[in-house]
Design a protein around this motif. Structure first.
Motif, mmCIF file in Angstrom:
data_model
loop_
_atom_site.group_PDB
_atom_site.id
_atom_site.type_symbol
_atom_site.label_atom_id
_atom_site.label_comp_id
_atom_site.label_asym_id
_atom_site.label_seq_id
_atom_site.Cartn_x
_atom_site.Cartn_y
_atom_site.Cartn_z
ATOM 1 N N UNK A 8 41.319 36.156 48.606
ATOM 2 C CA UNK A 8 40.515 36.407 49.800
ATOM 3 C C UNK A 8 40.115 35.149 50.555
ATOM 4 N N UNK A 9 39.937 34.038 49.858
ATOM 5 C CA UNK A 9 39.546 32.815 50.553
ATOM 6 C C UNK A 9 40.744 32.124 51.208
ATOM 7 N N UNK A 10 41.922 32.735 51.115
ATOM 8 C CA UNK A 10 43.107 32.224 51.784
ATOM 9 C C UNK A 10 43.932 31.259 50.956
ATOM 10 N N UNK A 11 43.462 30.912 49.770
ATOM 11 C CA UNK A 11 44.225 29.989 48.946
ATOM 12 C C UNK A 11 45.120 30.760 47.998
ATOM 13 N N UNK A 12 46.349 30.286 47.881
ATOM 14 C CA UNK A 12 47.294 30.929 46.985
ATOM 15 C C UNK A 12 46.845 30.721 45.542
ATOM 16 N N UNK A 116 56.286 49.063 47.182
ATOM 17 C CA UNK A 116 55.397 49.648 48.189
ATOM 18 C C UNK A 116 54.174 48.764 48.415
ATOM 19 N N UNK A 117 54.369 47.464 48.439
ATOM 20 C CA UNK A 117 53.253 46.528 48.534
ATOM 21 C C UNK A 117 52.374 46.790 49.749
ATOM 22 N N UNK A 118 52.972 46.962 50.909
ATOM 23 C CA UNK A 118 52.186 47.168 52.140
ATOM 24 C C UNK A 118 51.312 48.411 52.035
ATOM 25 N N UNK A 119 51.821 49.444 51.420
ATOM 26 C CA UNK A 119 51.077 50.701 51.254
ATOM 27 C C UNK A 119 49.849 50.529 50.353
ATOM 28 N N UNK A 120 49.956 49.678 49.352
ATOM 29 C CA UNK A 120 48.893 49.503 48.370
ATOM 30 C C UNK A 120 48.146 48.178 48.501
ATOM 31 N N UNK A 121 48.466 47.423 49.514
ATOM 32 C CA UNK A 121 47.960 46.061 49.674
ATOM 33 C C UNK A 121 46.434 45.940 49.524
ATOM 34 N N UNK A 122 45.681 46.769 50.235
ATOM 35 C CA UNK A 122 44.215 46.689 50.187
ATOM 36 C C UNK A 122 43.682 46.994 48.793
ATOM 37 N N UNK A 123 44.219 48.028 48.156
ATOM 38 C CA UNK A 123 43.764 48.392 46.814
ATOM 39 C C UNK A 123 44.113 47.307 45.797
ATOM 40 N N UNK A 124 45.289 46.720 45.947
ATOM 41 C CA UNK A 124 45.710 45.649 45.044
ATOM 42 C C UNK A 124 44.782 44.444 45.188
ATOM 43 N N UNK A 128 42.165 42.061 42.507
ATOM 44 C CA UNK A 128 42.298 40.615 42.293
ATOM 45 C C UNK A 128 43.202 40.264 41.109
ATOM 46 N N UNK A 129 44.452 40.744 41.129
ATOM 47 C CA UNK A 129 45.369 40.403 40.033
ATOM 48 C C UNK A 129 45.798 38.947 40.133
ATOM 49 N N UNK A 130 46.492 38.476 39.129
ATOM 50 C CA UNK A 130 46.976 37.098 39.147
ATOM 51 C C UNK A 130 48.087 36.916 40.167
ATOM 52 N N UNK A 131 48.941 37.928 40.328
ATOM 53 C CA UNK A 131 50.030 37.826 41.298
ATOM 54 C C UNK A 131 50.602 39.206 41.575
ATOM 55 N N UNK A 132 51.343 39.283 42.661
ATOM 56 C CA UNK A 132 52.071 40.493 43.021
ATOM 57 C C UNK A 132 53.483 40.071 43.382
ATOM 58 N N UNK A 133 54.451 40.749 42.814
ATOM 59 C CA UNK A 133 55.842 40.510 43.168
ATOM 60 C C UNK A 133 56.405 41.792 43.758
ATOM 61 N N UNK A 134 57.015 41.665 44.918
ATOM 62 C CA UNK A 134 57.641 42.829 45.532
ATOM 63 C C UNK A 134 58.999 43.071 44.909
ATOM 64 N N UNK A 135 59.347 44.341 44.808
ATOM 65 C CA UNK A 135 60.675 44.722 44.339
ATOM 66 C C UNK A 135 61.627 44.719 45.529
ATOM 67 N N UNK A 136 62.859 44.336 45.352
ATOM 68 C CA UNK A 136 63.429 43.872 44.091
ATOM 69 C C UNK A 136 62.824 42.527 43.691
ATOM 70 N N UNK A 137 62.636 42.357 42.413
ATOM 71 C CA UNK A 137 61.966 41.176 41.871
ATOM 72 C C UNK A 137 62.843 39.937 42.040
ATOM 73 N N UNK A 138 62.224 38.868 42.511
ATOM 74 C CA UNK A 138 62.873 37.561 42.531
ATOM 75 C C UNK A 138 62.698 37.008 41.117
ATOM 76 N N UNK A 139 63.750 37.119 40.318
ATOM 77 C CA UNK A 139 63.647 36.773 38.898
ATOM 78 C C UNK A 139 63.311 35.305 38.691
#
Length: 150
Positions: A8-12, A116-124, A128-139
């Protein structure tokens, strides 16, 4: 396309799962990551098997389960270094699974995976998880989280 969670503070956020010490670097070079244990949770059996096989090819021990309730029961019995958790699942979605894992006292870092990241973005973001990876996963990106590669 892959996306990192932006705090939320804009830092990765960059969470290091394993120390980048001499022992870890040696394991990375040798490919011996026997003590790394990851829980992979996804109700898409083809994706689950593919990701688990890819992790095992890197000598990473992983346990794969097909539902949120199965993940919760597995975490009660075993310890993991990381949980890879699909967001959209039929029986219990990843968001609810995440909440129940945290309520049970699990401190294991969780990376959400979602087509479906955009659909769940606000809930995710609220979780405050550690990270989110969109599918297909960048291995390679996933491995960078696990191995602390730059």
């Amino acid at each position: 396309m892959q996306s990192d969670f932006i705090a939320p503070d804009g830092e990765k956020k960059d969470y290091v799962f394993f120390k980048n010490d001499a022992k870890t670097r040696k394991k990375l070079v040798s490919g011996l990551l026997d003590d790394v244990k990851i829980l992979v949770v996804d109700d898409n059996v083809n994706f689950l098997e593919s990701l688990s096989d890819s992790l095992r090819a890197e000598n990473i021990h992983c346990v794969d389960v097909k539902s949120g309730p199965e993940a919760i029961e597995t975490v009660k019995k075993e310890t993991f270094d990381l949980i890879l958790l699909d967001v959209k699942m039929d029986e219990m979605d990843g968001l609810e699974t995440y909440k129940k894992l945290k309520e049970s006292g699990s401190a294991c870092p969780i990376i959400f995976m979602s087509a479906f990241y955009e659909e769940y973005k606000k809930d995710i973001r609220r979780l405050n998880p550690f990270a989110v990876l969109e599918k297909p996963i960048d291995f390679d990106r996933l491995l960078s989280y696990i191995l602390k590669k730059p």
